[in-house]
Design a protein around this motif. Structure first.
Motif, short mmCIF file in Angstrom:
data_model
loop_
_atom_site.label_atom_id
_atom_site.label_comp_id
_atom_site.label_asym_id
_atom_site.label_seq_id
_atom_site.Cartn_x
_atom_site.Cartn_y
_atom_site.Cartn_z
N LEU A 26 91.29 12.37 66.20
CA LEU A 26 91.84 11.92 64.52
C LEU A 26 91.34 13.08 63.66
CD1 LEU A 26 92.40 8.42 64.62
CD2 LEU A 26 94.00 9.84 65.37
N CYS A 27 91.01 14.33 64.04
CA CYS A 27 90.35 15.26 62.97
C CYS A 27 91.31 15.67 62.13
CB CYS A 27 89.45 16.13 63.72
SG CYS A 27 90.47 17.60 64.75
N GLY A 28 92.50 15.84 62.76
CA GLY A 28 93.81 16.26 61.66
C GLY A 28 94.01 17.68 61.57
N ALA A 29 93.12 18.49 62.41
CA ALA A 29 93.48 19.88 62.54
C ALA A 29 94.77 20.41 62.98
CB ALA A 29 92.30 20.60 63.53
N CYS A 30 95.16 19.43 63.90
CA CYS A 30 96.62 19.64 64.33
C CYS A 30 97.67 19.56 63.29
CB CYS A 30 97.04 18.72 65.51
SG CYS A 30 96.72 16.85 65.31
N PHE A 31 97.49 18.61 62.40
CA PHE A 31 98.44 18.59 61.28
C PHE A 31 98.37 19.70 60.25
CE2 PHE A 31 99.30 15.57 57.31
CZ PHE A 31 100.60 15.91 57.21
N ASP A 32 97.19 20.29 60.23
CA ASP A 32 97.07 21.54 59.50
C ASP A 32 97.65 22.67 59.88
OD1 ASP A 32 95.78 20.06 57.58
OD2 ASP A 32 93.97 20.82 58.17
N ALA A 33 97.75 22.71 61.47
CA ALA A 33 98.08 23.85 61.84
C ALA A 33 99.70 23.98 62.31
CB ALA A 33 97.42 23.93 63.41
N CYS A 34 100.25 22.67 62.24
CA CYS A 34 101.65 22.37 62.60
C CYS A 34 102.49 23.27 61.77
CB CYS A 34 101.99 20.98 62.77
SG CYS A 34 103.80 20.88 63.23
N PRO A 35 103.28 24.14 62.17
CA PRO A 35 104.15 24.95 61.07
C PRO A 35 105.48 24.16 60.74
CG PRO A 35 104.67 25.66 63.47
CD PRO A 35 103.31 24.67 63.64
#
Lengths: 475, 198
Positions: free
Chosen positions: A379-388
């Motif tokens: 749940l670090c959130g990096a995926c949310f930031d990266a998602c176009p």
């Protein structure tokens, strides 16, 4: 009880590749012991992250493009029935034939029948997540039809009798010497003096596949998008194998998830900027092919579009979960995920690995069939930031965790914790008692059963010698 | 019940909350910005395409310099006569093996995107069928500077979606082996752009 036939349904069991043979923690445990795999993955994800960050930084309006992409996708979901009907009408007008497949079994039946009707016993394939999801290759082989994967990475996976481990770079878990060995073992007519130099390996694949491209009359592809207003389909790729499959054969069969439709031609101006930069870290991918139905004298003269549900309507029915259908399969979330980087794609047990797989697979199959995947994240959130397209994957993971049946011991522990935390005196006593745990739970030791499952995959934090309350009281 | 009705029924049932979507925000940079051809050249070279600046009268000479005077150069039926090398052979529905045997293919283009280094072919008579730019190992593309647009939105606005479209950004490439970029797998391994300014 009667079932309304139009109720959303999850993807059926026994077909396709959405469910693993073992839980994520068990599979990840094995993967973590494979240092070669971890080295390959770290190198690959670090490289893509660097490239992607560089070209994204070139666009001053990246956040505005993400906002537009996210809103277009939300609009697509809200208007999906009418957009699909519009797409069907435009494709049909342009000389294509549209088929509807409720699930993997039906899609496989349709494609198998269409291939049989051509009289061909071999098909060339463009890399496609949808056909992997439904297990099309296995279904075709069972029907006596040979599917030939033509993307270099998919070819490596197919010849190695292996499974893809990344959405974009399916053979990311293999290094050059492993690839050379696979080619020497399984590629007919390969030069025995083959080296492991990447250009030499790519040239071997070129030689091997060229004759197949020129002599196969049926191709199967997926689609990156389909424009409802015009009936135009598009495939983005790099190698030219896609162009080969989409141009040379007489018959083209495209299998596409119903969520891939876009409303208007203009919407491409958003997605053609988002996808390559987020995905491969390029300003644009080397080749994009777009076609509308059939063009006399140019390309396939028979075109079939198979629209696939296979659990997508069930995802759509969850008002919080439906944003997982916004995914454009760029794989940016995989490349930034600390969990994916260490466990690799196979641990997820589905063709959709990484953070997006951890939310999409359980929704497509029903959470009970992929109950460990919502926990395959820090749940670090990096995926949310990266998602176009700004899919809020961390919130979706938490949302899905709430649907997973929790074991009784965990439920009891959480209930006790809630009771204690609501009562200050009890809480203070509990904190003092926790000092005892410093002795009981020394580093390297887990909790005793029935809580040992929790600490098998985690280090137990060391309790401080003094609580905040004690410290405050002493001031 | 047909699968069509079943799926549409399921999707309608899934949307019983009747989601309302606000208008799509299009605050990103729109089309119509000034074109910088130097940006296109920079991007093309970055993609390992070779760029040659010529006048339209120099096209034939430039082609000969790239592939040699004796090379078998394939051209689409609508390519301007003045661009055709002597002895060029025209695609009049040639079989794939004849196309594959060409040393090079010479075409025009429909539009090019500076910001991404992309050339788009739309199968007009001066560009030909999709297959002819796919099988030969060398693709030489004549691009007029007035066909260059600044960014993707301009190209999308200029193109007709009913035509078969091929967007090309550098030659064929793969990064499937340890993320090493290798130019040339299945499409043309060499892309030359003849940039014509007159």
């Amino acid at each position: 009880m009667s079932t309304f036939l139009g109720m959303p349904a999850t993807a059926p069991r026994g077909v396709g590749h959405l469910r693993g043979d073992q839980t994520f923690p068990r599979a990840a445990h094995d993967a973590l012991g494979n240092s070669q795999l971890r080295r390959n993955l770290r190198h690959a994800t670090t490289t893509i992250r660097g490239k992607s960050g560089k070209v994204i930084a070139e666009l001053p309006d990246w956040q505005e493009l993400r906002d537009a992409g996210s809103a277009i996708k939300a609009d697509v979901m809200a208007r999906l029935p009418e957009l699909l009907e519009e797409l069907e009408a435009r494709v049909t007008e342009a000389g294509g034939v549209v088929h509807w497949a409720a699930d993997a079994n039906e899609a496989n039946e349709i494609v198998t029948r269409l291939v049989r009707e051509t009289g061909s016993s071999r098909v060339i394939k463009v890399k496609s997540m949808a056909t992997q999801e439904i297990g099309l290759n296995e279904a075709l082989e069972e029907a006596g039809i040979t599917p030939v994967e033509t993307d270099l990475a998919e070819l490596i996976v197919q010849l190695g009798d292996d499974k893809p481990s990344h959405i974009l770079v399916p053979a990311i878990h293999r290094n050059r010497s492993e690839i050379r060995e696979i080619f020497l073992r399984a590629m007919p007519g390969v030069d025995p003096a083959l080296t492991d130099d990447p250009p030499v390996l790519a040239a071997a694949a070129r030689r091997y596949l060229r004759e197949t491209f020129l002599s196969t009359e049926v191709a199967v592809s997926g689609a990156n998008f389909a424009i409802a207003a015009t009936g135009t389909l598009g495939v983005v790729e790099s190698e030219g194998n896609g162009r080969m499959c989409l141009t040379l054969p007489d018959t083209l069969i495209t299998v596409m998830g119903i969520e891939k439709v876009l409303p208007t031609w203009r919407d491409l101006e958003v997605f053609l900027q988002l996808l390559p930069r987020a995905s491969t870290g390029e300003r644009m991918n080397p080749y994009t092919t777009m076609w509308t139905g059939v063009t006399p004298g140019d390309g396939p003269q028979n075109f079939h579009l198979v629209l696939l549900d296979n659990g997508r309507s069930a995802v759509l029915a969850d008002t919080a979960g439906r944003q997982a259908l916004h995914c454009i399969r760029c794989s940016a979330c995989l490349n930034v995920c600390p969990v994916y980087e260490r466990t690799g794609g196979h641990s997820y047990g589905s063709v959709y690995p990484g953070p997006i797989g951890a939310v999409l697979s359980p929704q497509l199959t029903g959470v009970a069939d992929n109950a460990s995947l919502p926990y395959a994240s820090s749940l670090c959130g990096a995926c949310f930031d990266a998602c176009p397209v700004k899919i809020d994957i961390p919130s979706l993971l938490v949302h899905l965790r709430n649907q997973v049946p929790h074991p009784p011991a965990e439920r009891a522990a959480m209930a006790a914790a809630a009771y204690t935390m609501a009562r200050p005196r009890l809480y203070a006593n509990a904190q003092r008692a926790a000092k005892l745990a410093r002795i009981a739970g020394r580093r390297g030791r887990g909790l005793p059963p029935p809580f040992s499952g929790w600490t098998a995959g985690r280090d137990l934090p060391e309790f401080p010698s003094q609580t905040f309350r004690d410290w405050w009281a002493e001031r | 019940m047909s699968s069509r009705d079943l799926i549409l029924g399921r999707v309608r049932a899934a949307l019983r909350d009747a989601p309302v979507v606000a208008e799509v925000p299009r605050e990103y940079r729109q089309g119509g910005r000034a074109v910088d051809v130097e940006v296109l050249v920079d991007r093309l070279v970055d993609y390992k395409a070779e760029v040659h600046r010529v006048s339209s009268a120099e096209v034939v000479g430039a082609v000969a310099a790239i592939v040699g005077g004796e090379a078998a150069v394939l051209v689409p039926p609508g390519l301007p006569e003045s661009w055709r090398p002597a002895g060029a052979f025209v695609d009049d529905d040639l079989a794939p093996d004849r196309i594959a045997a060409a040393d090079a293919v010479l075409t025009a283009a429909a539009v090019a995107v500076a910001e991404t280094g992309t050339i788009v072919l739309d199968a007009s008579p001066d560009q030909g069928r999709r297959i002819i730019t796919l099988l030969p190992d060398v693709h030489i593309c004549v691009l007029r500077t007035d066909q260059v647009v600044a960014a993707v939105p301009d190209a999308v606005a200029r193109l007709d979606p009913r035509r078969p479209l091929t967007w090309i950004s550098g030659p064929s490439a793969t990064s499937d082996i340890e993320l090493n970029r290798v130019e040339g797998v299945h499409g043309p391994r060499h892309l030359h752009v003849l940039l014509v300014a007159d």
